[in-house]
Design an enzyme around this catalytic site. Structure first.
Site, PDB file in Angstrom:
ATOM      1  N   THR A   1       0.871  -1.178   0.000  1.00 32.25           N
ATOM      2  CA  THR A   1       0.000   0.000   0.000  1.00 32.25           C
ATOM      3  C   THR A   1       0.905   1.223   0.000  1.00 32.25           C
ATOM      4  O   THR A   1       2.020   1.160   0.505  1.00 32.25           O
ATOM      5  CB  THR A   1      -0.906   0.045   1.245  1.00 32.25           C
ATOM      6  OG1 THR A   1      -0.064   0.117   2.378  1.00 32.25           O
ATOM      7  CG2 THR A   1      -1.799  -1.163   1.328  1.00 32.25           C
TER       8      THR A   1
ATOM      9  N   GLU B   1      -5.745  -3.819  -0.389  1.00 33.21           N
ATOM     10  CA  GLU B   1      -6.048  -4.920   0.543  1.00 33.21           C
ATOM     11  C   GLU B   1      -7.225  -5.769   0.077  1.00 33.21           C
ATOM     12  O   GLU B   1      -7.493  -6.833   0.629  1.00 33.21           O
ATOM     13  CB  GLU B   1      -6.379  -4.345   1.934  1.00 33.21           C
ATOM     14  CG  GLU B   1      -5.193  -3.815   2.713  1.00 33.21           C
ATOM     15  CD  GLU B   1      -4.859  -2.373   2.389  1.00 33.21           C
ATOM     16  OE1 GLU B   1      -5.260  -1.876   1.319  1.00 33.21           O
ATOM     17  OE2 GLU B   1      -4.171  -1.732   3.209  1.00 33.21           O
TER      18      GLU B   1
ATOM     19  N   LYS C   1     -13.201  17.708  11.111  1.00 36.42           N
ATOM     20  CA  LYS C   1     -14.003  17.651  12.341  1.00 36.42           C
ATOM     21  C   LYS C   1     -14.301  19.067  12.793  1.00 36.42           C
ATOM     22  O   LYS C   1     -13.421  19.773  13.274  1.00 36.42           O
ATOM     23  CB  LYS C   1     -13.256  16.855  13.407  1.00 36.42           C
ATOM     24  CG  LYS C   1     -13.135  15.414  12.989  1.00 36.42           C
ATOM     25  CD  LYS C   1     -12.137  14.624  13.795  1.00 36.42           C
ATOM     26  CE  LYS C   1     -11.862  13.295  13.113  1.00 36.42           C
ATOM     27  NZ  LYS C   1     -10.741  13.334  12.151  1.00 36.42           N
TER      28      LYS C   1
ATOM     29  N   TRP D   1     -18.822  15.961  11.452  1.00 35.40           N
ATOM     30  CA  TRP D   1     -17.871  15.682  10.387  1.00 35.40           C
ATOM     31  C   TRP D   1     -18.289  16.343   9.079  1.00 35.40           C
ATOM     32  O   TRP D   1     -19.464  16.306   8.709  1.00 35.40           O
ATOM     33  CB  TRP D   1     -17.756  14.172  10.164  1.00 35.40           C
ATOM     34  CG  TRP D   1     -17.007  13.467  11.239  1.00 35.40           C
ATOM     35  CD1 TRP D   1     -16.454  14.029  12.356  1.00 35.40           C
ATOM     36  CD2 TRP D   1     -16.737  12.071  11.314  1.00 35.40           C
ATOM     37  NE1 TRP D   1     -15.856  13.069  13.118  1.00 35.40           N
ATOM     38  CE2 TRP D   1     -16.013  11.857  12.505  1.00 35.40           C
ATOM     39  CE3 TRP D   1     -17.022  10.985  10.489  1.00 35.40           C
ATOM     40  CZ2 TRP D   1     -15.578  10.593  12.896  1.00 35.40           C
ATOM     41  CZ3 TRP D   1     -16.589   9.728  10.871  1.00 35.40           C
ATOM     42  CH2 TRP D   1     -15.864   9.533  12.058  1.00 35.40           C
TER      43      TRP D   1
END
Ligand code: ADP
Length: 550
Positions: free
Chosen positions: A186, A331, A440, A445
């Site tokens: 990754t 993944e 935030k 959010w």
């Protein structure tokens, strides 16, 4: 009681066997790194991959050894993959867009024995050769006539010489389907890169799943151009799924600019292509500049980052091309969800269809997903509540290579993707943000992705990014960074009024900053980490008075 069906291990060598046996004359067309367009077939690729396996065995490669590739999408790269995997070694794709130090870290961590390289990367390898002690040979993916360019690379051997000298009579397949097959790190936007170790079985199952018509939906009648590189999350499986159905493959080599991709789309009569949004943005502006048409392209899959609305509309309304939005990650082999309509969304009008395409989509068979709060409790699928997106399935990682990062599954066997998302009543998932990029503000959010994808629809914007900047009262407030199209000028107010009414008032950026460059990371995504670093000294205008009194 066990079933009584044949034991036929799901190993990927069988994919190329199938392509060679039943679609042997189907072409693989490559824009070679040396320049000319080169035409081969699946039958030739099969023969050459087997010879190359034989040659690798001659160089001392054993099953389980990690053999890396540092290469563009070409037929030779495909042959190298199958040669490595077919003999039971592990094909480790290296992303050439990484910094040399990161590349060396990954090569050493994987303990690569051999690196297959295109001529393009020879100078970098020469410069950093001393930092790769495990590497014994570099297979330069060219013919003898071009080997002079690799003269300074200690351990260099010529790809075509190996193919010519290798025996096709090699051990090919015949091992356990759980044998390791591929390794991809990754990109390490947080911490060191971590290796995802695919098995033959996981790649084979991922291939079968991607062939479903609501996923990639390939057929033997397709001509497929993977712009997405084989080094980025396995080209979304296309190097397996195209031969699996006998589709013609068009490999773009090193030239991924709009004009070069367009030339191949037309000259090879491509029907399907896949790439990240930034590539399609370049192509669309190229097409508009030239007033060009797409005469054969029917469908594009776009993923890797969220698809801006302007791309969906541009392809549909100006060029008659259908966009499927996809989400996934290294993944997950990598495909996780796709935005094909289902029974619940069949009757949508054209506007509703666009909104559906902006969602990342539904999970196919083989991917289970859930959104959960921080205490691992599932959240409602109402299209509004967002939580951590978790996934489970037979082609999803259960652990990183060499146990890096420790335990990665929760108590229920789910992998936390690091993304924050909603799921609606019809089962469509929409990414709100990466957990680390979400803004935030006052305990709530704000989705940076949503604001930037609206902002990039402004006619003067070339690319836009939104980050959170520190605010004494609200914790963080959004700042919009815009790179304008060449020759344009604009005011902050123009952008704010463009956003007005499209997002909640409290989502409105506190500032708009015009920049010369919005950096992209190694996989073509906006590099927020670098932007945040560059903006370290930045202070929000709305934060200043409070800051002075602090
Ligand atoms: P990395 O770039 O971290 O190496 P990947 O290339 O595997 O990893 O990217 C995976 C991540 O990319 C996802 O977790 C998600 O944050 C983002 N991503 C992928 N597809 C989309 C999409 N369609 N919309 C929004 N984000 C996406």
């Amino acid at each position: 009681m066990l079933g009584l069906m044949q034991d036929w291990p799901l190993t990927v060598d069988k994919i190329l066997d199938h392509a060679a046996r039943w679609h042997g004359e189907v072409e693989i067309v490559s824009r070679s790194v040396e320049g000319p367009i080169v035409r081969t077939t699946y039958a030739q690729a099969h023969e050459r991959a087997r010879r190359l396996s034989g040659a690798l065995a001659g160089l001392g490669v054993k099953p389980g050894d990690r053999i890396a590739t540092l290469a563009w999408n070409t037929a030779r790269h495909l042959e190298a993959w199958y040669a490595i995997m077919g003999m039971g070694a592990v094909c480790h794709t290296l992303n050439p867009r990484l910094f040399a130090d990161q590349l060396c870290y990954i090569i050493n961590h994987a303990e690569d024995k051999i690196i297959f390289t295109d001529l393009t990367f020879v100078p970098t390898l020469i410069e950093h050769r001393a930092k790769m002690p495990t590497v014994k040979h570099f297979v330069v993916m060219t013919d003898e006539a071009h080997m002079a360019a690799a003269a300074g690379l200690e351990g260099a051997v010529c790809f075509e010489t190996l193919v010519a000298g290798g025996s096709p009579d090699v051990a090919w397949g015949g091992f356990d389907e759980n044998t390791a097959c591929g390794l991809c790190y990754t990109s390490g936007t947080t911490g060191n890169p971590k290796g995802v170790l695919y098995s033959h079985r996981s790649n084979f199952l991922h291939t079968l799943v991607t062939l479903a018509s609501d996923v990639m939906g390939f057929s033997a009648r397709d001509t497929i151009l993977p712009v997405v590189p084989m080094f980025h999350a396995n080209a979304w499986g296309i190097a397996f799924s195209a031969p699996a159905v006998g589709a013609k493959l068009v490999m773009p080599g090193a030239k991924l600019d709009g004009a070069s991709v367009y030339e191949l789309l037309e000259s090879e009569r491509v029907t399907f292509s896949a790439a990240v949004p930034t590539v399609w943005q370049m192509l669309l502006s190229e097409l508009r500049d030239k007033q060009a048409k797409l005469s054969t392209l029917k469908r594009v899959v776009i993923g890797g980052s969220a698809v801006p609305e302007a791309i969906v509309r541009g392809f549909r309304d100006e060029f008659g091309v259908d966009v499927t939005h996809a989400w996934g990650m290294t993944e997950m082999s990598p495909l996780g969800t796709l935005s094909a309509p289902n029974q619940a969304t069949l009757g949508l009008d054209p506007e509703g269809q666009v909104r559906l395409k902006l969602k990342q989509g539904r999970a196919p068979l083989g991917v289970d997903m859930e959104i959960e709060d921080d205490a691992d409790h599932p959240l409602p699928h109402d299209g509004k509540t967002f939580g951590r997106l978790k996934v489970k399935g037979p082609f999803i990682a259960r652990e990183y290579f060499k146990g890096e990062g420790g335990r990665i599954l929760d108590d229920h066997g789910f992998f936390d993707t690091g993304d924050v998302a909603t799921i609606d009543e019809a089962g469509f998932m929409q990414i709100t943000d990466r957990a680390k990029d979400v803004i935030k503000s006052g305990g709530e959010w704000i989705s940076s992705i949503e604001i930037e994808n609206l902002a990039v629809g402004h006619p003067k914007a070339a690319i836009a990014a939104v980050i959170g900047a520190a605010h004494p009262k609200w914790d963080e407030r959004p700042v919009l960074l815009v790179k304008l199209k060449e020759g344009e000028t604009a005011s902050k107010e123009e952008f704010l009024s463009f956003l007005e009414g499209k997002i909640a008032k409290w989502w409105m950026p506190d500032d708009v900053v015009f920049v010369d460059d919005i950096p992209l990371g190694a996989t073509g995504k906006i590099d927020k980490k670098l932007i945040r670093d560059r903006m370290k000294a930045y202070v929000l205008p709305t934060a200043q008075p409070a800051k002075e009194s602090a």
